[in-house]
Write a protein that holds these residues in place. Structure first.
Motif, mmCIF file in Angstrom:
data_model
loop_
_atom_site.group_PDB
_atom_site.id
_atom_site.type_symbol
_atom_site.label_atom_id
_atom_site.label_comp_id
_atom_site.label_asym_id
_atom_site.label_seq_id
_atom_site.Cartn_x
_atom_site.Cartn_y
_atom_site.Cartn_z
ATOM 1 N N ARG A 184 44.940 -23.907 25.963
ATOM 2 C CA ARG A 184 46.010 -24.729 26.539
ATOM 3 C C ARG A 184 45.499 -26.129 26.849
ATOM 4 O O ARG A 184 46.180 -27.126 26.580
ATOM 5 C CB ARG A 184 46.543 -24.065 27.807
ATOM 6 N N VAL A 185 44.281 -26.203 27.389
ATOM 7 C CA VAL A 185 43.700 -27.512 27.690
ATOM 8 C C VAL A 185 43.555 -28.333 26.423
ATOM 9 O O VAL A 185 43.951 -29.502 26.356
ATOM 10 C CB VAL A 185 42.332 -27.358 28.386
ATOM 11 N N ILE A 219 47.845 -29.127 34.437
ATOM 12 C CA ILE A 219 47.127 -27.934 33.973
ATOM 13 C C ILE A 219 46.655 -27.192 35.215
ATOM 14 O O ILE A 219 45.961 -27.761 36.061
ATOM 15 C CB ILE A 219 45.922 -28.298 33.087
ATOM 16 N N THR A 220 47.072 -25.970 35.330
ATOM 17 C CA THR A 220 46.720 -25.193 36.524
ATOM 18 C C THR A 220 45.399 -24.474 36.325
ATOM 19 O O THR A 220 45.020 -24.103 35.210
ATOM 20 C CB THR A 220 47.818 -24.163 36.844
ATOM 21 N N LYS A 221 44.668 -24.313 37.433
ATOM 22 C CA LYS A 221 43.405 -23.575 37.454
ATOM 23 C C LYS A 221 43.691 -22.128 37.842
ATOM 24 O O LYS A 221 44.592 -21.868 38.649
ATOM 25 C CB LYS A 221 42.439 -24.205 38.455
ATOM 26 N N LEU A 280 42.418 -35.209 35.935
ATOM 27 C CA LEU A 280 42.180 -35.579 37.328
ATOM 28 C C LEU A 280 42.520 -34.431 38.272
ATOM 29 O O LEU A 280 43.672 -33.992 38.350
ATOM 30 C CB LEU A 280 43.027 -36.816 37.656
ATOM 31 N N ASP A 281 41.469 -33.958 38.981
ATOM 32 C CA ASP A 281 41.684 -32.927 39.998
ATOM 33 C C ASP A 281 42.461 -33.523 41.164
ATOM 34 O O ASP A 281 42.257 -34.682 41.539
ATOM 35 C CB ASP A 281 40.318 -32.394 40.470
ATOM 36 N N ILE A 282 43.355 -32.748 41.751
ATOM 37 C CA ILE A 282 44.150 -33.248 42.874
ATOM 38 C C ILE A 282 43.403 -33.099 44.188
ATOM 39 O O ILE A 282 43.253 -34.060 44.954
ATOM 40 C CB ILE A 282 45.512 -32.518 42.954
ATOM 41 N N MET A 283 42.899 -31.875 44.470
ATOM 42 C CA MET A 283 42.282 -31.590 45.767
ATOM 43 C C MET A 283 40.805 -31.947 45.721
ATOM 44 O O MET A 283 39.972 -31.201 45.213
ATOM 45 C CB MET A 283 42.463 -30.108 46.111
ATOM 46 N N THR A 300 44.962 -28.714 38.799
ATOM 47 C CA THR A 300 45.295 -28.263 40.149
ATOM 48 C C THR A 300 45.452 -26.758 40.234
ATOM 49 O O THR A 300 45.842 -26.108 39.257
ATOM 50 C CB THR A 300 46.596 -28.934 40.622
ATOM 51 N N ALA A 301 45.103 -26.264 41.420
ATOM 52 C CA ALA A 301 45.388 -24.862 41.728
ATOM 53 C C ALA A 301 46.691 -24.758 42.489
ATOM 54 O O ALA A 301 47.149 -23.651 42.798
ATOM 55 C CB ALA A 301 44.238 -24.269 42.546
ATOM 56 N N MET A 302 47.284 -25.910 42.790
ATOM 57 C CA MET A 302 48.533 -25.934 43.554
ATOM 58 C C MET A 302 49.710 -25.678 42.616
ATOM 59 O O MET A 302 49.760 -26.178 41.508
ATOM 60 C CB MET A 302 48.703 -27.299 44.235
#
Length: 383
Positions: free
Chosen positions: A119-120, A111-113, A60-63, A91-93
């Motif tokens: 890793r995914v 999981i960061t972008k 699930l993307d946050i932004m 997220t990129a946050m």
């Protein structure tokens, strides 16, 4: 029941991201190992989650415009059918506050972008294995709970059959019909329900105890199986010597139930109450009863309830040697016995519910056929 080690290999993963390129990338990365569903908004993801089958994992993307990932997660957490689906936020946050908020909403990982494919795959695989193991344990617990409920129903049924069989044995030798057992059961239950919140009784009369009293009541005269026929079935007044023998039915009943409990090797709640009722239902509030001459609160509550129920039924019931008394006459006799024969508060409970006693008596009344059968049984030759 699915085994956890195989379950995750056929899992469905829902990917939610408003960027088409990200959806294509994640779908391509996961499609060889999992079934993949995609949604380009939080709103669409919620619509997908209204149907079946549900995914085993959500990325699930946050932004996102409209509903954010956090808002979607919050809604999923509130719904019983979706709250156990693990969520990995994309997220990129990198702010710690955002991560804390996401974890509080039920996320299992971040999981960061830009994403790292190995890793995914590793994190998705790990979370699906955890989910599969949790589902397996939940299924096992549900199965065990159902099995416990089934076994409990069996035990309860065995208790009921045992009591009814023992009570029926006593009934075959007494001047009572089977309806006497049913009536006194319901009388005792009614009195207990009237008194459950009374300051003197609420420590004792909870729902479970009232149920056990209802079960135990039929055994109040089980000891009469040990009384000789010439005394038990005598139509006239007993001599002093005969009455002395008749009084032993309370002790005989208590001892018979105790022997049954001893053979089980454990203490059984419903037999404890049955023993109290069998042994002490002939005690009187003023101490003039038997077998121990107990008075007041020394008499078990169960026996005090049964005393009123048993006397009322004896007064109104026909016997082969006497007609039944009217309801009003019986009510007056019990009223006069309050504080002497009966616990005054139990007597008051009876007086407040005497019309319901009348209804029970009418519901389980002895028919002419019942009395004919009883009379025939008493005069049939003993084999």
């Amino acid at each position: 029941m699915n085994h956890p080690q195989d379950f995750h290999q056929s899992a469905t993963v829902l990917v939610v991201d408003d960027t088409p390129d990200n959806l294509m990338l994640m779908a391509a990365l996961l499609k060889d190992k999992y079934r993949v569903k995609v949604a380009n908004s939080g709103e669409k993801a919620l619509r997908i989650l209204q149907g079946d089958p549900l995914p085993e994992l959500i990325l699930l993307d946050i932004m996102m415009p409209g509903l954010s990932g956090h808002q979607v997660a919050e809604r999923l957490l509130q719904e019983p059918r979706t709250r156990d689906i693990p969520i990995i936020f994309l997220t990129a946050m990198t702010a710690v506050e955002s991560e804390i908020q996401g974890l509080a909403l039920g996320a299992v990982d971040y999981i960061t972008k830009p994403i790292s494919p190995p890793r995914v795959l590793a994190r998705v695989d790990t979370q699906l294995k955890i989910k599969a193991a949790a589902d397996f344990l939940r299924d096992q617990n549900d199965f065990l709970e159902q099995e416990v409920q089934r076994r409990t129903r069996e035990v309860m049924a065995i208790q009921d059959v045992t009591i009814q069989a023992m009570a029926s044995l006593a009934e075959t030798r007494d001047n009572e019909t089977g309806n006497h057992i049913r009536r006194t059961q319901h009388y005792v239950k009614l009195l207990a329900e009237r008194l459950w919140d009374h300051p003197r009784f609420r420590h004792f009369l909870d729902d479970d105890t009232i149920g056990l009293l209802f079960k135990s009541a039929p055994l109040h005269d089980i000891g009469k199986v040990g009384i000789p026929d010439h005394i038990l079935l005598k139509p006239g007044r007993l001599t002093v010597e005969e009455f002395e023998i008749m009084m032993t039915h309370t002790t005989l009943g208590r001892d018979a139930i105790q022997r049954a409990e001893d053979q089980l090797g454990i203490s059984v709640d419903f037999l404890r109450l049955a023993k109290e009722i069998a042994y002490s239902h002939q005690e009187k509030w003023d101490g003039s009863g038997y077998p121990q001459g107990l008075a007041g609160d020394a008499i078990p509550i169960s026996a005090r309830l049964m005393a009123v129920a048993d006397v009322y039924d004896a007064l109104i019931s026909r016997r082969v040697y006497k007609p039944g008394m009217s309801h009003q006459e019986a009510v007056e006799i019990i009223r006069q016995g309050g504080g002497r024969h009966f616990d005054p508060d139990v007597c008051d409970a009876f007086l407040s519910a005497h019309e319901q006693f009348r209804a029970i008596a009418e519901r389980f009344s002895d028919s002419e056929q019942d009395m004919t059968n009883l009379l025939a049984a008493k005069h049939s030759p003993t084999p």
